[in-house]
Design a protein around this motif. Structure first.
Motif, PDB file in Angstrom:
ATOM      1  N   MET A 140       0.840  -1.209   0.000  1.00  0.00           N
ATOM      2  CA  MET A 140       0.000   0.000   0.000  1.00  0.00           C
ATOM      3  C   MET A 140       0.870   1.252   0.000  1.00  0.00           C
ATOM      4  SD  MET A 140      -3.352  -1.197   2.153  1.00  0.00           S
ATOM      5  CE  MET A 140      -2.777  -0.500   3.599  1.00  0.00           C
ATOM      6  N   GLY A 141       1.956   1.198   0.772  1.00  0.00           N
ATOM      7  CA  GLY A 141       2.877   2.349   0.841  1.00  0.00           C
ATOM      8  C   GLY A 141       3.486   2.649  -0.526  1.00  0.00           C
ATOM      9  N   ALA A 142       3.867   1.583  -1.234  1.00  0.00           N
ATOM     10  CA  ALA A 142       4.493   1.759  -2.562  1.00  0.00           C
ATOM     11  C   ALA A 142       3.490   2.383  -3.528  1.00  0.00           C
ATOM     12  CB  ALA A 142       4.985   0.411  -3.086  1.00  0.00           C
ATOM     13  N   LYS A 143       2.290   1.825  -3.530  1.00  0.00           N
ATOM     14  CA  LYS A 143       1.254   2.307  -4.461  1.00  0.00           C
ATOM     15  C   LYS A 143       0.950   3.789  -4.174  1.00  0.00           C
ATOM     16  CE  LYS A 143      -2.205   1.679  -7.360  1.00  0.00           C
ATOM     17  NZ  LYS A 143      -1.831   1.721  -8.755  1.00  0.00           N
ATOM     18  N   LYS A 144       0.763   4.073  -2.875  1.00  0.00           N
ATOM     19  CA  LYS A 144       0.391   5.449  -2.499  1.00  0.00           C
ATOM     20  C   LYS A 144       1.515   6.426  -2.867  1.00  0.00           C
ATOM     21  CE  LYS A 144      -2.152   7.821   1.024  1.00  0.00           C
ATOM     22  NZ  LYS A 144      -1.339   8.831   1.685  1.00  0.00           N
ATOM     23  N   HIS A 145       2.748   6.027  -2.581  1.00  0.00           N
ATOM     24  CA  HIS A 145       3.859   6.955  -2.861  1.00  0.00           C
ATOM     25  C   HIS A 145       4.019   7.195  -4.369  1.00  0.00           C
ATOM     26  CE1 HIS A 145       7.302   9.321  -2.203  1.00  0.00           C
ATOM     27  NE2 HIS A 145       8.114   8.502  -2.830  1.00  0.00           N
ATOM     28  N   SER A 146       3.688   6.164  -5.167  1.00  0.00           N
ATOM     29  CA  SER A 146       3.827   6.337  -6.628  1.00  0.00           C
ATOM     30  C   SER A 146       2.862   7.402  -7.153  1.00  0.00           C
ATOM     31  CB  SER A 146       3.602   5.007  -7.365  1.00  0.00           C
ATOM     32  OG  SER A 146       2.227   4.685  -7.393  1.00  0.00           O
ATOM     33  N   ASP A 147       1.802   7.677  -6.378  1.00  0.00           N
ATOM     34  CA  ASP A 147       0.829   8.700  -6.804  1.00  0.00           C
ATOM     35  C   ASP A 147       1.475  10.079  -6.992  1.00  0.00           C
ATOM     36  OD1 ASP A 147      -1.265   7.011  -6.929  1.00  0.00           O
ATOM     37  OD2 ASP A 147      -2.178   7.604  -5.017  1.00  0.00           O
TER      38      ASP A 147
END
Ligand code: GMT
Length: 376
Positions: free
Chosen positions: A346-353
């Motif tokens: 979730m952290g990776a996905k959110k940061h990619s935003d």
């Protein structure tokens, strides 16, 4: 606006960035003319406002080295004249910036202007560009382009350090197009790689020495001592044979899949749980951003621009180049429980935003407009 886009049509990040930027500009209603020696791999099917002009080099017995740059220059001039290009954007300095600059000078003889934007991507500066074989030309082209962008602060810093450059440069980071990630994982493919639902650790690259593929294999071998994971290697290049050999030496070859080159690595990332990028140098690390956007945490080195992308403890972890043991420990920490893996996914996905195309790409358009309005 009518934009000429010069890039490598291959799987490399610079070509991907140029292609996705061109597709977005076309969607915004601009006319985009790709000029390169093959259809860019990420271009996909026919779309409004997008045109492709092939640079064809004929074989002539006198030439040991086909003069690609000259043919490219002539093609840029032809497209600029025929289609009344407003601006030329070249990706990767070698040899695109010098071809672009020469085309600009030729067009000037017609009494027309062809503003030139050069985007630096990494090895055109950090590996090749600084060598005496290229340095004087690259310095000149950087100084004489109407605008220059770098894909990370680190690359901008390196450019100032390595070249006699004192001009202004803009940093526009690489980006992801969220719609490219709206695909479901291919469960059959996942089962083939990991039949018992083992976590899949993935690496995608051009398998050049700078990517440290042997480190990838050795990190995986250490993880395997603790966790029954599988390794998926996507891409091909000079280090592939050495990596295959290392897998055999370590006796792990049955757990490793060498997939070869694929046109859309996102499909492989969608079935992955962890991404490894232990590179020696990386101006940005687009492959890692694509992994994050697919919800895959990243274990990487802290080389070059990677720290501008991978956030320690959020989207993954970073270690010094060559710290195979440390990277394996971090990988185990992420994979050791479903809770931890989910938190990092979730952290990776959110940061990619932060790198979504709608936030990044308008910066290129704003730069084009500034240049057309006379900024130097
Ligand atoms: O690694 C290369 O030489 C290929 C090059 C490319 O054209 O794809 O990669 C560079 O540009 C990418 C796109 O901007 C960056 O994400 C990569 O980090 C950069 N590679 C290196 O700096 C080694």
């Amino acid at each position: 606006m009518k934009i000429g886009m010069v890039c490598y049509p291959t799987l490399g990040g610079s070509g991907v960035v140029a292609t996705e930027l061109g597709k977005w500009l076309a969607e915004m209603g601009h006319e985009v003319h790709f000029i390169t020696y093959n259809t860019p791999v990420r271009l996909g099917g026919v779309r409004p406002n997008v045109f492709y002009h092939e640079v064809i080099i004929s074989d002539y017995p006198l030439f040991d080295y086909p003069p690609y740059e000259l043919v490219l220059t002539s093609k840029i001039v032809e497209v600029a004249r025929d289609h009344k290009l407003d601006i030329l954007h070249v990706h990767y300095a070698i040899p695109h910036a010098s071809a672009g600059l020469m085309a600009k000078k030729i067009i000037a003889e017609d009494g027309a202007e062809l503003p030139l934007i050069t985007t630096l991507h990494g090895t055109d500066i950090t590996l090749l560009g600084k060598s005496p074989a290229f340095e004087p030309v690259i310095s000149f082209c950087i100084n004489k382009s109407d605008a220059v962008t770098a894909v990370s602060e680190d690359l901008k810093k390196d450019t100032y350090k390595l070249f006699g450059v004192n001009r202004e440069m803009d940093v526009i980071p690489n980006f992801i197009c969220p719609s490219n990630y709206d695909v479901s994982p291919n469960e059959e493919f996942r089962k083939q790689i990991a039949p018992k639902g083992q976590p899949i650790i993935t690496h995608v690259s051009n398998f050049r020495p700078v990517k440290r593929i042997i480190d990838v294999v050795e990190i995986y071998a250490l993880v395997l001592e603790e966790i029954d994971a599988r390794l998926l290697l996507v891409g091909d290049g000079p280090e592939r044979c050495a990596a295959e050999l290392r897998c055999r030496e370590l006796g792990i070859e049955s757990k490793v899949t060498f997939l070869g080159k694929v046109t859309n690595p996102i499909e492989t990332l969608k079935v992955s749980d962890l991404f490894l990028l232990p590179s020696n140098a990386e101006s940005f690390g687009l492959a890692a951003l694509e992994a994050m956007a697919s919800g895959v945490p990243v274990i990487s080195s802290n080389a070059g621009g990677i720290p501008e992308l991978n956030k320690k403890g959020v989207s993954g972890f970073l270690r010094n180049v060559g710290d195979v043991q440390g990277m394996a420990e971090d990988a185990i920490q992420i994979l050791e429980s479903p809770e931890s893996l989910n938190r990092f996914k979730m952290g990776a996905k959110k940061h990619s935003d932060t790198f979504r195309s709608e936030l990044v790409l308008p910066k290129y358009l704003a730069l084009y407009i500034q240049v057309l309005n006379g900024r130097n």
